[in-house]
Design a protein around this motif. Structure first.
Motif, mmCIF file in Angstrom:
data_model
loop_
_atom_site.group_PDB
_atom_site.id
_atom_site.type_symbol
_atom_site.label_atom_id
_atom_site.label_comp_id
_atom_site.label_asym_id
_atom_site.label_seq_id
_atom_site.Cartn_x
_atom_site.Cartn_y
_atom_site.Cartn_z
ATOM 1 N N TRP A 122 0.823 -1.209 0.000
ATOM 2 C CA TRP A 122 0.000 0.000 0.000
ATOM 3 C C TRP A 122 0.853 1.254 0.000
ATOM 4 C CZ3 TRP A 122 -0.181 3.046 4.624
ATOM 5 C CH2 TRP A 122 -1.004 4.164 4.543
ATOM 6 N N VAL A 123 1.853 1.292 0.857
ATOM 7 C CA VAL A 123 2.665 2.501 0.963
ATOM 8 C C VAL A 123 3.524 2.709 -0.284
ATOM 9 C CG1 VAL A 123 4.791 1.702 2.101
ATOM 10 C CG2 VAL A 123 3.824 3.909 2.706
ATOM 11 N N LEU A 124 3.868 1.621 -0.980
ATOM 12 C CA LEU A 124 4.634 1.735 -2.212
ATOM 13 C C LEU A 124 3.759 2.000 -3.431
ATOM 14 C CD1 LEU A 124 7.254 -1.129 -1.849
ATOM 15 C CD2 LEU A 124 7.713 1.322 -1.964
ATOM 16 N N GLY A 125 2.439 1.841 -3.270
ATOM 17 C CA GLY A 125 1.559 1.978 -4.424
ATOM 18 C C GLY A 125 1.778 0.841 -5.402
ATOM 19 N N GLU A 134 10.158 -3.040 -8.267
ATOM 20 C CA GLU A 134 9.629 -2.334 -9.431
ATOM 21 C C GLU A 134 8.770 -1.144 -9.005
ATOM 22 O OE1 GLU A 134 9.297 -6.135 -12.489
ATOM 23 O OE2 GLU A 134 7.608 -5.617 -11.196
ATOM 24 N N ALA A 135 7.977 -1.331 -7.957
ATOM 25 C CA ALA A 135 7.144 -0.231 -7.463
ATOM 26 C C ALA A 135 8.015 0.905 -6.931
ATOM 27 C CB ALA A 135 6.203 -0.722 -6.378
ATOM 28 N N GLY A 139 8.502 4.843 -8.432
ATOM 29 C CA GLY A 139 8.234 6.013 -7.592
ATOM 30 C C GLY A 139 7.100 5.805 -6.627
ATOM 31 N N GLY A 140 6.614 4.584 -6.509
ATOM 32 C CA GLY A 140 5.578 4.274 -5.531
ATOM 33 C C GLY A 140 4.289 5.011 -5.794
ATOM 34 N N VAL A 141 3.662 5.473 -4.727
ATOM 35 C CA VAL A 141 2.375 6.147 -4.820
ATOM 36 C C VAL A 141 2.495 7.431 -5.634
ATOM 37 C CG1 VAL A 141 0.572 7.290 -3.483
ATOM 38 C CG2 VAL A 141 1.543 5.156 -2.673
ATOM 39 N N SER A 142 3.556 8.192 -5.412
ATOM 40 C CA SER A 142 3.708 9.443 -6.161
ATOM 41 C C SER A 142 3.949 9.164 -7.638
ATOM 42 C CB SER A 142 4.831 10.285 -5.573
ATOM 43 O OG SER A 142 6.050 9.570 -5.602
ATOM 44 N N GLY A 143 4.660 8.070 -7.943
ATOM 45 C CA GLY A 143 4.856 7.688 -9.344
ATOM 46 C C GLY A 143 3.558 7.282 -10.001
ATOM 47 N N ARG A 144 2.719 6.570 -9.263
ATOM 48 C CA ARG A 144 1.416 6.170 -9.797
ATOM 49 C C ARG A 144 0.548 7.397 -10.044
ATOM 50 N NH1 ARG A 144 -2.174 1.755 -6.801
ATOM 51 N NH2 ARG A 144 -0.824 0.323 -7.906
#
Length: 156
Positions: A122-125, A134-135, A139-144
């Motif tokens: 969740w925190v990595l998106g 890979e997440a 960029g994780g959540v901000s990348g998504r």
């Protein structure tokens, strides 16, 4: 879909950690109110203010976890680690195991809940088909969020 899932995008483990994080926040607020009512210290305003501000900050972290805000994870982990230390001191050197052991267990539970696989994803998106690495590279959540803004046409 349950109501809690509609309100918060966070996994169940994160919401449970939010509930456990709220307990010391409520305790700090209660200590502040109790001091305000019964205290006679010359620095009473400072003491009451300290406990109330700290309690409200911890409650804000708990609310952040409950509502699925990723910013709340790190400060909640800090609160949990402090709880483990307070519980250890109460159970060991202070010989107050009745208070120390539950406090320590609550802190450990928050740490475990926030480091479970679903919480990390969740925190990595993290998407279902990708690994944590890979997440993180994406960029994780901000990348998504950046990808979503890039892919969607401007609706102005």
């Amino acid at each position: 879909m349950a109501l809690a899932d509609k309100i918060s995008p966070a996994p169940r483990e994160v919401r449970y950690a939010g509930l456990l994080t709220a307990l010391p926040g409520f305790a700090l607020v209660a200590i502040g109110i109790l001091l305000a009512v019964t205290g006679r210290s010359p620095d009473l305003v400072a003491e009451v203010s300290y406990y109330l501000v700290l309690g409200v900050a911890v409650l804000a972290c708990a609310a952040g976890l409950l509502f699925g805000k990723t910013w709340a994870r790190s400060p909640s982990l800090v609160v949990a680690l402090i709880l483990v230390g307070v519980g250890w001191y109460a159970a060991g050197p202070s010989d107050q195991s009745v208070f120390g052991v539950p406090i320590m267990i609550a802190g450990i539970a928050v740490v475990v809940l926030l480091f479970r696989r679903d919480s990390r994803a969740w925190v990595l998106g993290q998407r279902p088909e990708e690994t944590e690495e890979e997440a993180a590279r994406r960029g994780g959540v901000s990348g998504r969020a950046a990808e979503r803004e890039h892919d969607e046409p401007d609706e102005r």
